[in-house]
Design an enzyme around this catalytic site. Structure first.
Site, PDB file in Angstrom:
ATOM      1  N   GLY A  82       0.787  -1.231   0.000  1.00  0.00           N
ATOM      2  CA  GLY A  82       0.000   0.000   0.000  1.00  0.00           C
ATOM      3  C   GLY A  82       0.818   1.279   0.000  1.00  0.00           C
ATOM      4  CD1 TRP A 142       3.640   7.269   1.543  1.00  0.00           C
ATOM      5  CD2 TRP A 142       2.162   8.942   1.468  1.00  0.00           C
ATOM      6  NE1 TRP A 142       4.114   8.214   0.660  1.00  0.00           N
ATOM      7  CE2 TRP A 142       3.227   9.252   0.602  1.00  0.00           C
ATOM      8  CE3 TRP A 142       1.108   9.856   1.577  1.00  0.00           C
ATOM      9  CZ2 TRP A 142       3.277  10.424  -0.151  1.00  0.00           C
ATOM     10  CZ3 TRP A 142       1.147  11.017   0.827  1.00  0.00           C
ATOM     11  CH2 TRP A 142       2.229  11.282  -0.013  1.00  0.00           C
ATOM     12  CG  ASN A 143      -2.901   8.036  -1.021  1.00  0.00           C
ATOM     13  OD1 ASN A 143      -2.738   6.827  -0.854  1.00  0.00           O
ATOM     14  ND2 ASN A 143      -3.312   8.547  -2.159  1.00  0.00           N
ATOM     15  CE  LYS A 145       6.150  -2.468   1.938  1.00  0.00           C
ATOM     16  NZ  LYS A 145       6.066  -1.188   2.670  1.00  0.00           N
ATOM     17  N   PRO A 146       1.822  -2.409   4.532  1.00  0.00           N
ATOM     18  CG  PRO A 146       0.998  -1.817   6.629  1.00  0.00           C
ATOM     19  CD  PRO A 146       1.816  -2.850   5.939  1.00  0.00           C
ATOM     20  CB  SER A 147       3.106   3.345   3.060  1.00  0.00           C
ATOM     21  OG  SER A 147       4.088   4.333   3.288  1.00  0.00           O
ATOM     22  N   PRO A 166       7.468   4.631 -10.683  1.00  0.00           N
ATOM     23  CG  PRO A 166       9.012   6.332 -10.208  1.00  0.00           C
ATOM     24  CD  PRO A 166       7.536   6.044 -10.273  1.00  0.00           C
ATOM     25  CD  GLU A 220      -5.759   0.588  -8.986  1.00  0.00           C
ATOM     26  OE1 GLU A 220      -5.680   1.735  -9.476  1.00  0.00           O
ATOM     27  OE2 GLU A 220      -6.658  -0.196  -9.276  1.00  0.00           O
ATOM     28  CB  CYS A 238      -3.432   8.078  -7.025  1.00  0.00           C
ATOM     29  SG  CYS A 238      -5.035   7.353  -6.652  1.00  0.00           S
ATOM     30  CD  GLU A 245       1.575  10.938  -8.580  1.00  0.00           C
ATOM     31  OE1 GLU A 245       2.542  10.166  -8.463  1.00  0.00           O
ATOM     32  OE2 GLU A 245       0.403  10.589  -8.373  1.00  0.00           O
ATOM     33  N   GLY A 270      -1.232   2.268 -14.656  1.00  0.00           N
ATOM     34  CA  GLY A 270      -1.571   1.007 -14.036  1.00  0.00           C
ATOM     35  C   GLY A 270      -2.040  -0.092 -14.951  1.00  0.00           C
ATOM     36  CD  GLU A 286      -7.070  -1.712  -5.921  1.00  0.00           C
ATOM     37  OE1 GLU A 286      -7.109  -0.504  -5.625  1.00  0.00           O
ATOM     38  OE2 GLU A 286      -6.452  -2.564  -5.257  1.00  0.00           O
TER      39      GLU A 286
END
Ligand code: NDP
Length: 489
Positions: A154, A156-157, A180-182, A235, A254, A288, A386, A459, A463
């Site tokens: 994931g 972090w937003n 695994k979260p950020s 990236p 995503e 995003c 971005e 992407g 989802e």
């Protein structure tokens, strides 16, 4: 700044493996409240053995989970949704302290959207199936099978939303998951794991490991993993996709965007300004799908800039995100604030005209003023890259054809929008935009019922919506010969 009790969001353990909290054996992972810079929880990363244990637990648990009737899997997900809704206030507070997003936002957009996903895919679990295909005398059928062990990684937003958007369809299909979260926002995935357990999810079906990119890479490269679903930057997406290809693993990517909003002269001015505000400053711009290139037809430009500036300067209430009157929070980290300020400097240096904002806020925490640049040209850095912060670029255009061509002249393809009173033009432009989600006279609405994802570099896969099931399952064909068997010799 008030209320950030350091102990109040400390989880029982840093990792959640095989149905229980475990202390991380790797490097320290402090959780910082972005509104103050204060450490509010002390976690630790997983070491290699713990990553291995999480995967082993998932492998062990997956087959029995998949063997349950879909209606039973769905019941667990829907129970978890009910628990999330009952605990919305507490979970939103954790999300706010982890991300810095105002409680005013997290109360309506984070745990609640996670609950939506669990309800939606929980409802679908009982209806998963294949087809019957009659072939004259013979016939065939398809069985919808889970993929096995899936990895979710994931950004972090939207930490809890991302964990739920990935795990809900995965678990509904009978997969197990290691998430695994950020490293920046490790808390609410752990809360989700605990809630799944309380809802009756068998041990090992949903596991959480913490860590930086290397932990993610270890998961992605493991031969026991059948699928990787990443939310992150382009990236990182490139690296993860390449690593997954090595093992022929399924992927959902995503990734980031630089999405356009086209505002035509005939648009409702207040709606267009609202759309541009929602698409640039919600979550302090860390979304995003944000529409960070706002193309305004020249006849409306002056009025648009005037209303935008007036509404931002009168409407933004920056402050302690735990105060529900506050509608504007800090960046997630000091590092992200520095990145955003660097882009503001580039905008100024390359000749964009600053309409409002442009500075770090004069207060503790990682705040950046909502910033609008006008006279932006397509080649400026702020129009191409971005930023992932509260920086809007406003560009002028004359004709529909020109607006569409310039909107599409980017490697990204996540989202886009058109504001116009002309019904046919709305649909024509939406069809022409090269993106996964296009809005007509709206922005950034992403209910779980509709697919979400990117085209071009933004992407692979989608989802949400009914088809997300196809990204977490595969079909086996069974051909049934009704005999006699014919042979050539
Ligand atoms: P990153 O790409 O930096 O990181 C995403 C995740 O991948 C993090 O958990 C990160 O770990 C992990 N990671 C990093 N390197 C590797 C690797 N080599 N192998 C496996 N995992 C790895 O993104 P951010 O967290 O900075 O999030 C912002 C980005 O996410 C933006 O580009 C944004 O547009 C995008 N995003 C896309 C969304 C979408 O749905 N399309 C939604 C939300 C955000 P760690 O952080 O611990 O290094």
């Amino acid at each position: 700044m008030a209320n950030a009790d350091p102990k109040s969001v400390q989880p029982e353990g840093s990792l959640f493996i095989n149905g229980g909290f475990v202390a991380g054996a790797g490097a320290a992972l402090p959780v910082i409240y972005p509104a103050t810079g204060q450490v509010v929880a002390e976690l630790a990363e997983a070491d290699g053995g713990q990553v291995d244990a999480a995967l082993a637990a998932a492998v062990e648990a997956q087959k029995a989970w998949a063997a349950l009737p879909g209606v039973e899997r769905g019941r667990v997900l829907r129970r978890a949704a009910d628990i999330i809704r009952a605990r919305n206030a507490e979970l939103s507070r954790i999300e706010t302290m982890d991300t810095g997003k105002p409680l005013q936002e997290t109360l309506v957009a984070d745990p609640t959207s996670a609950a939506d996903a669990l309800e939606y895919f929980g409802g679908q679990a009982a209806m998963l199936g294949g087809d019957h295909i009659q072939l004259g005398r013979d016939w065939a059928y398809t069985i919808r099978e889970p993929l096995g062990v899936c990895v979710g990684i994931g950004a972090w937003n939207y930490p809890m939303q991302i964990a739920a958007w990935k795990s809900a369809p995965a678990l509904a299909c009978g997969n197990a998951m290691v998430f695994k979260p950020s490293e920046t926002t490790p808390l609410t995935a752990l809360a989700l794991a605990e809630i799944y357990r309380e809802a009756g999810l068998p041990d090992g079906v949903f596991n959480v490991v913490q860590g930086r990119g290397e932990v993610g890479a270890a998961l992605v490269n493991d031969p026991r993993v059948a699928k990787v679903s990443l939310t992150g930057s382009v990236p990182t997406g490139r690296k993860v996709y390449a690593a997954a290809a090595e093992g022929m693993r399924h992927v959902t990517m995503e990734l980031g965007g630089k999405s356009p909003i086209l505002v035509f002269d005939d648009a409702d001015l207040e709606d267009a300004v609202s759309g541009a505000i929602n698409g640039n400053f919600y979550a302090s711009g860390q979304v995003c799908s944000n529409g960070t290139r706002v193309f305004v037809q020249s006849g409306l430009m002056d009025a648009f800039l005037e209303r935008l500036k007036a509404r931002l300067e009168a409407g933004i209430v920056a402050g302690d995100p735990l105060d529900e009157a506050v509608n504007y929070g800090p960046m997630v980290s000091n590092a992200q604030r520095q990145i955003v300020l660097g882009y503001v400097e580039k905008g100024l240096a390359e000749g964009a005209r600053l309409i409002t904002g442009g500075k770090a806020m004069d207060r503790e925490g990682f705040y950046v003023e909502p910033t609008v640049f006008a006279d932006v040209t397509d080649d400026m850095t702020i129009a191409r890259e971005e930023i992932f912060g509260p920086v809007m670029s406003v560009l002028s255009f004359e004709t529909e054809e020109e607006g569409i061509a310039r909107a599409n002249a980017t490697e990204f393809g996540l989202s886009g929008a058109v504001f116009t009173a002309d019904l046919t033009r709305g649909h024509r432009v939406a069809a022409a935009l090269e993106c996964g989600s296009a809005w007509i006279n709206a922005y950034n609405l992403t209910p779980v019922e509709v697919p979400f994802g990117g085209s071009k570099m933004s992407g692979v896969g989608r989802e949400n919506g009914p088809r997300a099931i196809e990204n977490f399952s595969q079909l086996k064909t069974v051909y049934v010969g009704m005999g006699p068997v014919e042979a050539a010799y």
